[in-house]
Design a protein around this motif. Structure first.
Motif, mmCIF file in Angstrom:
data_model
loop_
_atom_site.group_PDB
_atom_site.id
_atom_site.type_symbol
_atom_site.label_atom_id
_atom_site.label_comp_id
_atom_site.label_asym_id
_atom_site.label_seq_id
_atom_site.Cartn_x
_atom_site.Cartn_y
_atom_site.Cartn_z
ATOM 1 N N CYS A 173 0.841 -1.199 0.000
ATOM 2 C CA CYS A 173 0.000 0.000 0.000
ATOM 3 C C CYS A 173 0.874 1.245 0.000
ATOM 4 C CB CYS A 173 -0.932 0.000 1.221
ATOM 5 S SG CYS A 173 -0.096 0.187 2.806
ATOM 6 N N ASP A 214 -3.251 5.567 -1.692
ATOM 7 C CA ASP A 214 -4.351 4.614 -1.569
ATOM 8 C C ASP A 214 -5.324 4.984 -0.454
ATOM 9 O OD1 ASP A 214 -3.205 2.957 -3.554
ATOM 10 O OD2 ASP A 214 -1.972 1.919 -2.062
ATOM 11 N N ASP A 264 -9.141 5.091 -1.158
ATOM 12 C CA ASP A 264 -9.666 3.763 -1.482
ATOM 13 C C ASP A 264 -9.714 2.873 -0.240
ATOM 14 O OD1 ASP A 264 -10.021 4.425 -4.116
ATOM 15 O OD2 ASP A 264 -8.201 3.419 -4.833
ATOM 16 N N GLU A 324 -4.809 -4.314 -6.767
ATOM 17 C CA GLU A 324 -5.088 -3.175 -7.647
ATOM 18 C C GLU A 324 -5.796 -3.646 -8.918
ATOM 19 O OE1 GLU A 324 -2.290 -0.677 -10.491
ATOM 20 O OE2 GLU A 324 -1.941 -0.111 -8.399
ATOM 21 N N ARG A 382 -7.905 1.356 -9.197
ATOM 22 C CA ARG A 382 -8.475 1.371 -7.852
ATOM 23 C C ARG A 382 -7.930 0.231 -7.002
ATOM 24 N NH1 ARG A 382 -14.367 0.187 -8.263
ATOM 25 N NH2 ARG A 382 -14.270 0.341 -5.974
ATOM 26 N N VAL A 383 -7.898 0.459 -5.709
ATOM 27 C CA VAL A 383 -7.629 -0.604 -4.755
ATOM 28 C C VAL A 383 -8.947 -1.307 -4.473
ATOM 29 C CG1 VAL A 383 -6.995 -1.121 -2.366
ATOM 30 C CG2 VAL A 383 -5.634 0.504 -3.699
#
Length: 351
Positions: A7, A11, A14, A64, A70-71
């Motif tokens: 991470c 992030d 998200d 991802e 996007r996470v």
């Protein structure tokens, strides 16, 4: 292609959204921005050379979506648990008592609060957004942690454990908490979970009884859920058992969910994964067998689920898109890999 990576600060938005989707019970992912900032900083430190100088570490990775960026999922490894703040479990054990005068022997199961996992490595924080729950995704997130252990064995303990969320009723209540924990803490289950996540475990040491609790004295509803996983955690438990994890009588202090453990070097993915150079070839197609692959690069760690093919000389062939995602620019780079069962149908979403 599916990509797992450490991470990073970008992030945060998200990750906060994921916390909202997780729901109750997962203490490692509270919907709290300060907690996430601390976790991201801790993970960045762990995935650095400095991480070797700390007794405890947080290796937090995200899934991802390659299309949107996007996470959409998470998975993590926590090292040195219990060294910086106590890590509590209940140990289910048996006490035997007897009377010669009555010629009677009795066995009683008890719950004892212990810190037996102090110093161990924990795997957890496995979650996938509902719209991305496809066959094999949970398996990929779970096993990626074990590839990391194989890549950097010096960073992880000799014992790995996992806590599974305990069983909750249709109202989201824990029968064990309602009949045991609440009696000592006087607060709701979720408030206790949030307190652990945000403030630590000192209140457990302050208020929880230090003596064994006789299970037979608890109501049947509480007895029945000791060691019983949440419905959403059952697939994750099945996958962990396939990796060699076993239940040895340890359960969560709050909801009674089972803890399982394994020797690190006996975990299937750790033991069976191989490492070697790869060949980048455009001959590899989506119809080729799936492999889990990692780049073994601590500073920019990547784990992929992608098609690959064995060359005539035994070398593993990957396509250029996979090489790019793994941040491999030359064919003599070392890659760790293990075949992946394309038919895996378990939907593990939380562990």
């Amino acid at each position: 292609m599916l990509l797992i990576r450490p991470c990073q600060m970008s992030d945060l938005t998200d990750l906060m959204a994921l916390s909202q989707a997780v729901g109750d019970g997962m203490t490692s992912m509270p919907a709290d921005e300060a907690a996430w900032l601390s976790k991201i900083h801790a993970s960045e430190r762990a995935f650095s050379q400095e991480g070797m100088n700390h007794s405890s570490g947080t290796y937090f990775m995200v899934l991802e979506d390659q299309v949107s960026g996007r996470v959409v999922g998470t998975t993590a490894i926590y090292t040195g648990i219990g060294l910086e703040k106590p890590f509590y479990s209940y140990k289910v054990s048996t006490l035997v008592s007897s009377s010669n005068e009555l010629a009677v022997t009795r066995q009683a199961r008890v719950l004892s609060m212990v810190n037996d996992y102090t110093g161990a490595t924990e795997v957890g924080s496995l979650f996938v957004l509902p719209e991305f729950r496809r066959p094999g995704v949970g398996q990929f997130l779970s096993r990626a942690r074990f590839l990391a252990m194989a890549d950097f064995p010096e960073r992880f303990g000799s014992t790995v454990m996992a806590e599974l969320r305990g069983w909750l009723d249709t109202e989201g209540r824990s029968p064990l908490w309602e009949n045991l924990g609440r009696q000592f803490f006087g607060i709701e289950f979720q408030e206790a979970v949030n307190t652990v996540a945000l403030k630590g475990t000192q209140f457990i040491s302050d208020l929880m009884p230090k003596y064994p609790i006789y299970i037979d004295l608890l109501p049947q509803a509480a007895r029945e859920v000791i060691g019983k996983p949440n419905d959403s955690s059952a697939p994750a438990l099945h996958m962990l058992k396939k990796e060699g994890f076993q239940y040895t009588g340890y359960v969560d202090l709050f909801d009674g969910g089972p803890s399982v453990q394994a020797a690190t070097n006996e975990i299937h993915t750790v033991r069976e994964s191989a490492q070697g150079c790869v060949c980048i070839s455009d001959e590899v197609s989506e119809q080729d067998p799936l492999y889990m692959l990692s780049n073994a690069d601590l500073g920019q760690y990547r784990v992929m689920l992608a098609p690959a093919r064995r060359a005539a000389d035994g070398m593993l062939m990957i396509n250029s898109a996979t090489a790019k995602a793994l941040k491999i620019s030359h064919a003599d780079a070392n890659v760790r890999y293990i075949p992946f069962d394309r038919q895996q149908s378990l939907h593990a979403v939380a562990a």
